[in-house]
Design a protein around this motif. Structure first.
Motif, PDB file in Angstrom:
ATOM      1  N   UNK A   1      24.558 -18.073   4.879  1.00 15.74           N
ATOM      2  CA  UNK A   1      23.529 -18.920   3.865  1.00 15.74           C
ATOM      3  C   UNK A   1      22.309 -17.964   4.049  1.00 15.74           C
ATOM      4  N   UNK A   2      21.683 -17.695   3.173  1.00 10.42           N
ATOM      5  CA  UNK A   2      20.366 -17.017   3.246  1.00 10.42           C
ATOM      6  C   UNK A   2      19.720 -17.362   1.779  1.00 10.42           C
ATOM      7  N   UNK A   3      18.416 -17.074   1.967  1.00 12.85           N
ATOM      8  CA  UNK A   3      17.485 -17.257   0.716  1.00 12.85           C
ATOM      9  C   UNK A   3      17.798 -16.054  -0.102  1.00 12.85           C
ATOM     10  N   UNK A   4      17.885 -16.517  -1.471  1.00 17.80           N
ATOM     11  CA  UNK A   4      17.998 -15.554  -2.716  1.00 17.80           C
ATOM     12  C   UNK A   4      16.811 -14.530  -3.094  1.00 17.80           C
ATOM     13  N   UNK A   5      16.846 -13.305  -2.815  1.00 18.34           N
ATOM     14  CA  UNK A   5      15.982 -12.594  -3.717  1.00 18.34           C
ATOM     15  C   UNK A   5      16.733 -11.772  -4.824  1.00 18.34           C
ATOM     16  N   UNK A   6      16.068 -11.410  -5.901  1.00 20.12           N
ATOM     17  CA  UNK A   6      16.720 -11.356  -6.969  1.00 20.12           C
ATOM     18  C   UNK A   6      15.883 -10.106  -7.820  1.00 20.12           C
ATOM     19  N   UNK A   7      16.498  -9.440  -8.588  1.00 21.38           N
ATOM     20  CA  UNK A   7      15.835  -8.504  -9.466  1.00 21.38           C
ATOM     21  C   UNK A   7      15.189  -9.044 -10.793  1.00 21.38           C
ATOM     22  N   UNK A   8      14.132  -8.540 -10.980  1.00 17.82           N
ATOM     23  CA  UNK A   8      13.798  -7.054 -10.787  1.00 17.82           C
ATOM     24  C   UNK A   8      12.849  -7.113  -9.516  1.00 17.82           C
ATOM     25  N   UNK A   9      13.196  -6.201  -8.546  1.00 15.79           N
ATOM     26  CA  UNK A   9      12.388  -5.871  -7.621  1.00 15.79           C
ATOM     27  C   UNK A   9      11.306  -4.810  -7.846  1.00 15.79           C
ATOM     28  N   UNK A  10      10.121  -5.139  -7.789  1.00 16.43           N
ATOM     29  CA  UNK A  10       9.025  -4.216  -8.511  1.00 16.43           C
ATOM     30  C   UNK A  10       8.641  -3.036  -7.256  1.00 16.43           C
ATOM     31  N   UNK A  11       9.347  -2.435  -6.940  1.00 14.70           N
ATOM     32  CA  UNK A  11       9.311  -1.324  -5.939  1.00 14.70           C
ATOM     33  C   UNK A  11       9.548   0.362  -6.674  1.00 14.70           C
ATOM     34  N   UNK A  12       9.169   1.299  -6.257  1.00 19.98           N
ATOM     35  CA  UNK A  12       9.377   2.629  -6.747  1.00 19.98           C
ATOM     36  C   UNK A  12      10.795   2.903  -6.382  1.00 19.98           C
TER      37      UNK A  12
ATOM     38  N   UNK B   1       0.944  -1.320   0.044  1.00 21.04           N
ATOM     39  CA  UNK B   1       0.158  -0.047  -0.033  1.00 21.04           C
ATOM     40  C   UNK B   1       0.915   1.347   0.012  1.00 21.04           C
ATOM     41  N   UNK B   2       2.015   1.216   0.887  1.00 16.29           N
ATOM     42  CA  UNK B   2       2.702   2.634   0.880  1.00 16.29           C
ATOM     43  C   UNK B   2       3.468   2.564  -0.361  1.00 16.29           C
ATOM     44  N   UNK B   3       4.023   1.483  -1.116  1.00 17.07           N
ATOM     45  CA  UNK B   3       4.725   1.563  -2.273  1.00 17.07           C
ATOM     46  C   UNK B   3       3.935   1.945  -3.479  1.00 17.07           C
ATOM     47  N   UNK B   4       2.534   1.090  -3.643  1.00 16.34           N
ATOM     48  CA  UNK B   4       1.876   1.296  -4.651  1.00 16.34           C
ATOM     49  C   UNK B   4       2.202   0.582  -5.956  1.00 16.34           C
ATOM     50  N   UNK B   5       2.965  -0.327  -5.764  1.00 16.34           N
ATOM     51  CA  UNK B   5       3.360  -1.202  -6.888  1.00 16.34           C
ATOM     52  C   UNK B   5       3.044  -3.069  -6.306  1.00 16.34           C
ATOM     53  N   UNK B   6       3.497  -3.880  -7.010  1.00 16.92           N
ATOM     54  CA  UNK B   6       3.279  -5.216  -6.600  1.00 16.92           C
ATOM     55  C   UNK B   6       4.383  -5.573  -5.612  1.00 16.92           C
ATOM     56  N   UNK B   7       5.692  -5.129  -5.564  1.00 10.71           N
ATOM     57  CA  UNK B   7       6.644  -5.434  -4.525  1.00 10.71           C
ATOM     58  C   UNK B   7       7.065  -6.895  -4.959  1.00 10.71           C
ATOM     59  N   UNK B   8       6.909  -7.329  -6.257  1.00 10.33           N
ATOM     60  CA  UNK B   8       7.331  -8.960  -6.229  1.00 10.33           C
ATOM     61  C   UNK B   8       8.572  -8.918  -6.871  1.00 10.33           C
ATOM     62  N   UNK B   9       9.271 -10.125  -6.814  1.00 11.55           N
ATOM     63  CA  UNK B   9      10.680 -10.322  -6.904  1.00 11.55           C
ATOM     64  C   UNK B   9      10.824 -11.707  -7.470  1.00 11.55           C
ATOM     65  N   UNK B  10      12.300 -12.025  -7.909  1.00 13.68           N
ATOM     66  CA  UNK B  10      12.681 -13.622  -7.991  1.00 13.68           C
ATOM     67  C   UNK B  10      13.093 -14.068  -6.443  1.00 13.68           C
ATOM     68  N   UNK B  11      12.967 -15.369  -6.478  1.00 15.42           N
ATOM     69  CA  UNK B  11      13.435 -15.954  -5.044  1.00 15.42           C
ATOM     70  C   UNK B  11      13.925 -17.427  -5.440  1.00 15.42           C
ATOM     71  N   UNK B  12      14.901 -17.882  -4.509  1.00 16.19           N
ATOM     72  CA  UNK B  12      15.193 -19.254  -4.522  1.00 16.19           C
ATOM     73  C   UNK B  12      15.917 -19.585  -2.858  1.00 16.19           C
ATOM     74  N   UNK B  13      15.553 -20.835  -2.466  1.00 16.80           N
ATOM     75  CA  UNK B  13      16.008 -21.408  -1.283  1.00 16.80           C
ATOM     76  C   UNK B  13      17.135 -22.422  -1.432  1.00 16.80           C
ATOM     77  N   UNK B  14      18.338 -22.003  -1.479  1.00 13.91           N
ATOM     78  CA  UNK B  14      19.474 -22.957  -1.829  1.00 13.91           C
ATOM     79  C   UNK B  14      20.847 -22.918  -1.042  1.00 13.91           C
TER      80      UNK B  14
END
Length: 239
Positions: free
Chosen positions: A147-158, A107-120
């Motif tokens: 070790x961490x979960x991967x978050x990858x671009x594109x990150x749909x934020x303003x 709501x604060x961003x006004x976008x989907x805030x979606x991204x790529x991810x992977x647990x490896x």
């Protein structure tokens, strides 16, 4: 300063790995290290009445920290509206890891805030992009997590007001892992690390970033601007 750490607290109840790592819940672990510097730190969880975010609690909160993952849709819209109103009034908001998909952040961003991810079980290196920013105080050039979960671009934020951290992952992706925004009188800090099956919130450098972030988003002591139709401050000639 009065801080509330909000966590949906669902993984801790259903996943033994998570409950072993965070026996007090993710919210409890974060509250514990914040209490080293801040006297008034409370927690709230999804299954409490009004998700623990009653009018009384919100009106007394200077900074709200938000962690959610599997139960975003269970957060009541009326609570989201109240949190949104408080941010615009000046309450600081720190959104962690999978909170990127929370109703309040979207709501604060006004976008989907979606991204790529992977647990490896990938190594993550968080590079400090803005070494002059108060949120990076006390850090070196980067933070390395084994070790961490991967978050990858594109990150749909303003486009962030300020980009603080950029992550590189062992699998090759990069990600804007620390971003700040101003919304109304309030400030928002998104910080990526913190997957529930890793002990990320026990890392002293990660704790340092969150502590710095809480200080940075804390409210500025000034009234909210006046909006709408107003009387002139000076006499208008020709009126």
């Amino acid at each position: 300063m009065r801080v509330v750490v909000w966590n949906e607290n669902r993984h801790e109840k259903t996943n033994q790995v998570v409950s072993d790592i965070y026996p007090k819940g993710i919210h409890g672990a974060i509250a514990d290290f914040l209490k080293e510097d801040i006297e008034d730190v409370k927690t709230a969880t999804l299954d409490e009445p009004e998700h623990g975010l009653t009018d009384e609690v919100l009106n007394q909160t200077d900074v709200l920290i938000w962690w959610g993952h599997k139960a975003h849709d269970e957060v009541k819209d009326e609570i989201v509206e109240k949190v949104h109103k408080r941010v615009l009034e000046g309450m600081g908001l720190v959104v962690l890891h999978s909170g990127h998909f929370s109703k309040i952040f979207k709501k604060l961003m006004g976008t989907t805030c979606d991204l790529k991810w992977r647990e490896a079980d990938e190594k993550e290196r968080l590079w400090v992009i803005d070494p002059s920013h108060p949120i990076t105080a006390g850090l070196g050039e980067y933070i390395e997590l084994e070790k961490e979960e991967m978050y990858g671009e594109h990150f749909d934020i303003p486009a962030p007001d300020q980009l603080i951290f950029l992550s590189w992952f062992e699998g090759g992706e990069v990600f804007r892992s620390g971003a700040t925004y101003h919304r109304g009188n309030g400030k928002v800090f998104y910080f990526r690390p913190g997957h529930e099956t890793y002990p990320t919130y026990y890392n002293k450098e990660i704790q340092k970033v969150i502590k710095n972030g809480v200080k940075w988003v804390s409210p500025t002591d000034r009234p909210r601007p006046t909006y709408g139709n107003v009387e002139a401050l000076e006499e208008i000639s020709g009126k």
